[in-house]
Scaffold this motif. Structure first.
Motif, mmCIF file in Angstrom:
data_model
loop_
_atom_site.group_PDB
_atom_site.id
_atom_site.type_symbol
_atom_site.label_atom_id
_atom_site.label_comp_id
_atom_site.label_asym_id
_atom_site.label_seq_id
_atom_site.Cartn_x
_atom_site.Cartn_y
_atom_site.Cartn_z
ATOM 1 N N MET A 105 69.240 40.754 -70.436
ATOM 2 C CA MET A 105 69.033 39.693 -71.422
ATOM 3 C C MET A 105 67.550 39.600 -71.770
ATOM 4 N N VAL A 106 67.249 39.243 -73.010
ATOM 5 C CA VAL A 106 65.857 39.096 -73.415
ATOM 6 C C VAL A 106 65.283 37.799 -72.831
ATOM 7 N N GLN A 107 63.971 37.772 -72.642
ATOM 8 C CA GLN A 107 63.322 36.560 -72.149
ATOM 9 C C GLN A 107 63.348 35.479 -73.215
ATOM 10 N N ASN A 108 63.373 34.228 -72.766
ATOM 11 C CA ASN A 108 63.336 33.078 -73.684
ATOM 12 C C ASN A 108 64.370 33.236 -74.804
ATOM 13 N N HIS A 109 65.596 33.526 -74.405
ATOM 14 C CA HIS A 109 66.644 33.835 -75.377
ATOM 15 C C HIS A 109 67.015 32.657 -76.260
ATOM 16 N N GLY A 110 66.941 31.429 -75.747
ATOM 17 C CA GLY A 110 67.254 30.244 -76.543
ATOM 18 C C GLY A 110 68.675 30.212 -77.064
ATOM 19 N N LEU A 111 69.599 30.829 -76.347
ATOM 20 C CA LEU A 111 70.990 30.908 -76.796
ATOM 21 C C LEU A 111 71.631 29.527 -76.798
ATOM 22 N N GLN A 112 72.304 29.172 -77.902
ATOM 23 C CA GLN A 112 72.944 27.865 -78.029
ATOM 24 C C GLN A 112 74.028 27.918 -79.093
ATOM 25 N N MET A 113 74.726 26.803 -79.260
ATOM 26 C CA MET A 113 75.705 26.676 -80.334
ATOM 27 C C MET A 113 74.955 26.342 -81.620
ATOM 28 N N PRO A 201 69.050 24.164 -74.351
ATOM 29 C CA PRO A 201 68.654 23.408 -75.555
ATOM 30 C C PRO A 201 69.732 22.456 -76.053
ATOM 31 N N ASN A 202 70.982 22.627 -75.608
ATOM 32 C CA ASN A 202 72.069 21.771 -76.082
ATOM 33 C C ASN A 202 72.175 20.464 -75.297
ATOM 34 N N ASP A 203 72.163 20.553 -73.968
ATOM 35 C CA ASP A 203 72.369 19.349 -73.159
ATOM 36 C C ASP A 203 71.239 19.098 -72.163
ATOM 37 N N ARG A 204 70.172 19.924 -72.211
ATOM 38 C CA ARG A 204 68.989 19.777 -71.353
ATOM 39 C C ARG A 204 69.310 19.921 -69.876
ATOM 40 N N ARG A 205 70.393 20.583 -69.555
ATOM 41 C CA ARG A 205 70.709 20.855 -68.151
ATOM 42 C C ARG A 205 69.887 22.034 -67.646
ATOM 43 N N SER A 206 69.738 22.095 -66.340
ATOM 44 C CA SER A 206 68.992 23.192 -65.731
ATOM 45 C C SER A 206 69.937 24.326 -65.348
ATOM 46 N N THR A 207 69.414 25.549 -65.398
ATOM 47 C CA THR A 207 70.129 26.708 -64.875
ATOM 48 C C THR A 207 69.475 27.074 -63.554
ATOM 49 N N ALA A 208 70.258 27.068 -62.493
ATOM 50 C CA ALA A 208 69.710 27.304 -61.152
ATOM 51 C C ALA A 208 70.253 28.599 -60.578
ATOM 52 N N GLY A 209 69.531 29.142 -59.620
ATOM 53 C CA GLY A 209 69.973 30.356 -58.942
ATOM 54 C C GLY A 209 69.648 30.274 -57.458
ATOM 55 N N VAL A 210 70.485 30.927 -56.640
ATOM 56 C CA VAL A 210 70.287 30.932 -55.190
ATOM 57 C C VAL A 210 70.419 32.358 -54.693
ATOM 58 N N LEU A 211 69.566 32.747 -53.754
ATOM 59 C CA LEU A 211 69.604 34.084 -53.181
ATOM 60 C C LEU A 211 69.421 33.976 -51.678
ATOM 61 N N TYR A 212 70.302 34.665 -50.921
ATOM 62 C CA TYR A 212 70.198 34.693 -49.462
ATOM 63 C C TYR A 212 69.945 36.121 -49.009
#
Length: 232
Positions: A105-113, A201-212
Motif C-alpha cells: 500500500m502507498v504511504q498516506n493513502h487517505g482511503l475513504q468513502m 478520515p471518516n470516523d477519526r478512529r485509530s488503526t492499531a497493530g500488535v506484534l509478538y
C-alpha cells in the motif's frame, strides 16, 4: 475428545487441549482433517490409538500441508507459507503475469468513502478481500493493508478495488515469503504495539497493530556467534 479428558477451547471450538504432568497435547479438526501436536509424546501416541479404535483414519505423518498452508522443516525451525494459495489467487484474478508492486500500500493513502464515486463489484471485492484476510495468517506484511481495504466491504468503490489489486501485485513479487518459527529452546515473548491515532478520515478512529516476538537469550546469541553465525 471429552471422553479422553480433553478440554474444548472457548475461543475455537475445533481445538481440544489436554495438560498432563507439565506437558500439553493439542488437537484441531477441520471437517475430516486434523492436526495433533504438543510436547507430550506419550499422550499423543495414546490419542492416535484411541482415535484409530473409533474411526477409520490414516496417519499421514508430519504436517506438510493444511488448508492452503505449507509447512517446511529444517535445523533452523519450522517455516510456513501459502505459496500455492497465492499462485491460485493470482490465477483466479488473471494476474499471473502482472507487474509486481514494491509495497502492499502507498504511504498516506487517505482511503475513504467518496460521494458519487464509481462503485466496484461488491461480490468480487468481498471474495478477494476474504482470501487476503486468510492469507494474512502467514503474511503479516500485508495485515495492515488488508485491514484497511476490509473496512469497505459493505460498499466498495473503484479506488478501494484498485488498492486491493495493489496488494495482489505485491504478492506477485513476494510469493515465497512466509513465517519462520526458529528453534530457541525457550518461549520468552516480547510484545510491541502502535497506532496512527485518529487516522481514519471518516470516523477519526485509530488503526492499531500488535506484534509478538520470541527473543533469544544472551547464551543463544553467544553460542551462535562462537559458531560463526549471525543474529538478527
Amino acid at each position: 475428545m471429552k471422553k479422553y479428558r480433553y478440554r474444548q477451547s472457548n475461543s475455537d471450538h475445533t481445538l481440544f487441549i489436554k495438560k498432563r504432568v507439565g506437558k500439553i497435547t493439542c488437537l484441531i479438526i477441520y471437517v475430516d482433517d486434523m492436526i495433533i501436536t504438543g510436547d507430550d509424546t506419550e499422550e499423543m501416541s495414546e490419542l492416535r490409538k484411541n482415535l484409530f479404535n473409533v474411526f477409520e483414519m490414516k496417519d499421514l505423518g508430519q504436517l506438510k500441508y493444511f488448508l492452503g498452508i505449507e509447512v517446511l522443516r529444517s535445523k533452523k525451525g519450522i517455516f510456513i507459507n501459502q505459496r500455492k494459495y497465492i499462485l491460485d489467487l493470482l490465477a483466479e484474478v488473471g494476474m499471473l503475469d502482472c507487474k509486481p508492486a514494491d509495497t502492499p500500500m502507498v504511504q498516506n493513502h487517505g482511503l475513504q468513502m467518496t460521494k458519487e464515486a464509481k462503485p466496484a463489484d461488491r461480490g468480487s471485492y468481498q471474495r478477494l478481500v476474504g482470501k487476503l484476510i486468510y492469507l494474512s495468517h502467514t503474511r503479516p506484511d500485508i495485515a495492515y493493508a488488508v485491514g484497511v481495504v476490509s473496512q469497505f466491504m459493505h460498499a466498495p468503490q473503484e479506488e478501494h478495488w484498485e488498492t486491493t489489486i495493489r496488494i495482489v501485485r505485491y504478492l506477485k513479487g513476494t510469493v515465497d515469503h512466509g513465517l519462520l518459527f526458529e528453534k530457541h529452546g525457550h518461549l520468552e515473548i516480547s510484545g510491541f504495539t502502535d497506532a496512527d491515532w485518529a487516522g481514519n478520515p471518516n470516523d477519526r478512529r485509530s488503526t492499531a497493530g500488535v506484534l509478538y516476538l520470541r527473543r533469544r537469550e544472551s547464551c543463544d546469541i553467544e553460542k551462535q556467534e562462537a559458531e560463526g553465525g549471525s543474529t538478527v
